[in-house]
Design a protein around this motif. Structure first.
Motif, PDB file in Angstrom:
ATOM      1  N   ARG A  42       0.858  -1.175   0.172  1.00  0.00           N
ATOM      2  CA  ARG A  42       0.080  -0.123   0.085  1.00  0.00           C
ATOM      3  C   ARG A  42       0.971   1.334  -0.200  1.00  0.00           C
ATOM      4  NH1 ARG A  42      -5.528   1.330   2.609  1.00  0.00           N
ATOM      5  NH2 ARG A  42      -5.331   3.461   2.942  1.00  0.00           N
ATOM      6  N   CYS A  43       0.548   2.285  -0.774  1.00  0.00           N
ATOM      7  CA  CYS A  43       1.302   3.443  -0.949  1.00  0.00           C
ATOM      8  C   CYS A  43       0.374   4.466  -0.316  1.00  0.00           C
ATOM      9  CB  CYS A  43       1.606   3.847  -2.252  1.00  0.00           C
ATOM     10  SG  CYS A  43       3.133   3.176  -2.542  1.00  0.00           S
ATOM     11  N   ASN A  44       0.693   5.304   0.888  1.00  0.00           N
ATOM     12  CA  ASN A  44      -0.172   6.473   1.380  1.00  0.00           C
ATOM     13  C   ASN A  44       0.380   7.719   0.676  1.00  0.00           C
ATOM     14  OD1 ASN A  44      -2.390   4.722   2.931  1.00  0.00           O
ATOM     15  ND2 ASN A  44      -0.445   4.291   4.037  1.00  0.00           N
ATOM     16  N   TYR A  89      -4.607   6.898  -1.211  1.00  0.00           N
ATOM     17  CA  TYR A  89      -3.875   5.736  -1.217  1.00  0.00           C
ATOM     18  C   TYR A  89      -3.974   4.875  -2.681  1.00  0.00           C
ATOM     19  CZ  TYR A  89      -8.095   2.500  -0.682  1.00  0.00           C
ATOM     20  OH  TYR A  89      -9.122   2.068  -0.876  1.00  0.00           O
ATOM     21  N   THR A  91      -3.083   0.448  -3.800  1.00  0.00           N
ATOM     22  CA  THR A  91      -2.885  -0.948  -3.383  1.00  0.00           C
ATOM     23  C   THR A  91      -2.122  -1.784  -4.369  1.00  0.00           C
ATOM     24  OG1 THR A  91      -4.822  -1.646  -3.349  1.00  0.00           O
ATOM     25  CG2 THR A  91      -4.148  -0.731  -1.381  1.00  0.00           C
TER      26      THR A  91
END
Length: 115
Positions: A42-44, A89, A91
């Motif tokens: 995951r990237c936030n 975000y 994913t």
């Protein structure tokens, strides 16, 4: 002369937007794949992004482009990626991880710049 100045100012605006310091946090920061598992990354983002891309760097160092998303969900074989710009975000899911999935995964995002 005015046309050239406009082009230069446009380029400067883009560069300022790109270097303004938005944060991208990937979690988990490191992931050990085991065959048959279904790992997810995951990237936030600290701000709203226009789009996101996912890459994998294989053990030989080759960079492989996996996805480009402006919104929603895309699938490619055992890989699935989602991007929600409002929630900030993205994913990446791997179904049934295999040895060939080994590598370093990266997300990259383009910030939504205001004029």
């Amino acid at each position: 002369m005015e046309r050239n100045l406009g082009a230069v100012l446009g380029i400067l605006w883009v560069q300022i937007c790109w270097v303004r310091g938005d944060n991208v946090e990937q979690s988990p920061p490191a992931l050990s794949l085991q065959e048959g598992t279904n790992p997810a990354l995951r990237c936030n983002f600290s701000t709203t992004m226009r789009n996101v891309q996912w890459f994998r760097q294989d053990p030989r160092g080759s960079l492989i482009h996996l996805f480009y998303l402006a919104s929603g969900t895309k699938e490619n074989g055992r890989l699935k990626s989602t991007f929600d710009s409002k929630e900030r975000y993205s994913t990446l899911h791997i179904s049934g991880a295999q040895l060939e999935d080994s590598g370093t995964y990266f997300c990259a995002a383009e910030a939504q710049c205001s004029q």
